[in-house]
Design an enzyme around this catalytic site. Sequence first.
Site, PDB file in Angstrom:
ATOM      1  N   GLU A 208      10.400 -24.111  36.680  1.00  0.00           N
ATOM      2  CA  GLU A 208      10.906 -23.702  37.991  1.00  0.00           C
ATOM      3  C   GLU A 208       9.784 -23.917  38.993  1.00  0.00           C
ATOM      4  OE1 GLU A 208      13.903 -23.059  38.746  1.00  0.00           O
ATOM      5  OE2 GLU A 208      14.601 -23.137  36.674  1.00  0.00           O
ATOM      6  N   CYS A 242       9.877 -19.325  46.795  1.00  0.00           N
ATOM      7  CA  CYS A 242       9.976 -20.746  46.435  1.00  0.00           C
ATOM      8  C   CYS A 242      11.168 -21.434  47.096  1.00  0.00           C
ATOM      9  CB  CYS A 242      10.058 -20.904  44.925  1.00  0.00           C
ATOM     10  SG  CYS A 242      11.452 -20.062  44.155  1.00  0.00           S
TER      11      CYS A 242
END
Length: 457
Positions: A208, A242
């Site tokens: 990720e 993010c």
Amino acid sequence: MITSLVKKQKDFFSSGSTKDLKFRKTYLKKLQKALTYYEDQICDTLYEDFKKPKFESLASETQFVLFELKEALKNIDSWSRPKRVSGTWINFPSSDWIYSEPYGNVLIMAPWNYPFLLSLSPLIGALAAGNTAILKPSEFTPATSGIITKIIAEIFPEEYVTVIEGGIKESQELLSQKFDYIFFTGSTKVGKIVYQKAAENLTPVTLELGGKSPCIIDNTVSIPVTAKRIAWGKFLNCGQTCIAPDYLLVHKDVKTKLVEALIKSIKELYGNSPQESPDLARIAHNSHYNTLKEMLIGEQLLFGGDFNDKTLFISPALVDEPDLKSKIMEDEIFGPLLPIISYDSEEDIKKHLSHYGKPLALYIFSKNKKFRERLLNGYSFGGGVINDTLLHITNSKLPFGGVGASGVGHYQGKYSFESFSHQKSIIKKRFWPEIPFRYAPYKVTEKIAKKLKYLFN
């Protein structure tokens, strides 16, 4: 120490204990009870590490994890049950199945921006699937890493789940081990290192990562609503998210109005003096703080950009028309700095989006359905939202993950369980009837071979 710990976990997995559903549920319930008990202390450690507001700690960390636990406990039976699929005529009569089995001993490496959520959320998926796990939290959030270590040690025997704290040395030693699965959340740069180490042992991974997630605003939008939703999504966790909008591409006809509305929204969210606001977090560590300061050198500010070196405070900043080759547009920002770039045509949008790799998220603000669909179908990205930001991560029925440089694989809810499970294909046959034409000698049946394709449907 780490080598012997990995061996202990592999031996424990080999005992078969973690494959028992009752065993998995027992420990997930223990974790649920402990996290509920320690929730306020967890919020305190997040505040200690980088002044994270309690509401944000609850909404984006502890409650998020507790919801994941609830979902796992509710659905673990159905997720684990073998799934029957339709067979083909070539195998008639048969029954065809998909079995989910745990990979074994997994490594979970968590980042510092959501240190609790991004440690525990993948761990829940790993345990629900029946794995043992070593968790490596970030060294940049020591208070939160400390309470995670305390909670895990109180609940789990180390041969089942344990935490390894430390920095680069410990991470390197962990990556030198042979795990059965690795789950990493962090930067693309470090993700490549993890991927290379995993490849040495052909270890499957979920990565990720991140990237420069664009937010596109055309000239059909509601300016006040758009501005408030962008400001919330960008400055949540002080921009250290993010999937935060990394930069805005706004139609030239509405740029001035949007900037005015953004400034108004920032003041409504954090007051005229954001440094005094209890609702704005700080930058998590010195190195990143200094990187963010360097990004603003030589840039034209429309608003904000104040610093406090002692508290690692940076106020929300709006940056006007940075060059694509500038430092602020080079890498993911990961902070409260928001570049605003105007566009005139879809060709302008294409020039900017094609300049970067496939982002983790993309946001589109527009009432024009055809425009939105062209963007959705024309560009590759992990996930996104129309007319809002961040919200796709809140639905556990949607897979969360990147593509290309922004990530490999996905997770959340059922998708976490599946990521930490090998899907095993099984066909079950009886001893009768026996079909003779598949056996040699083939001379009699070779004419049938060309027609076999019809039997596979």
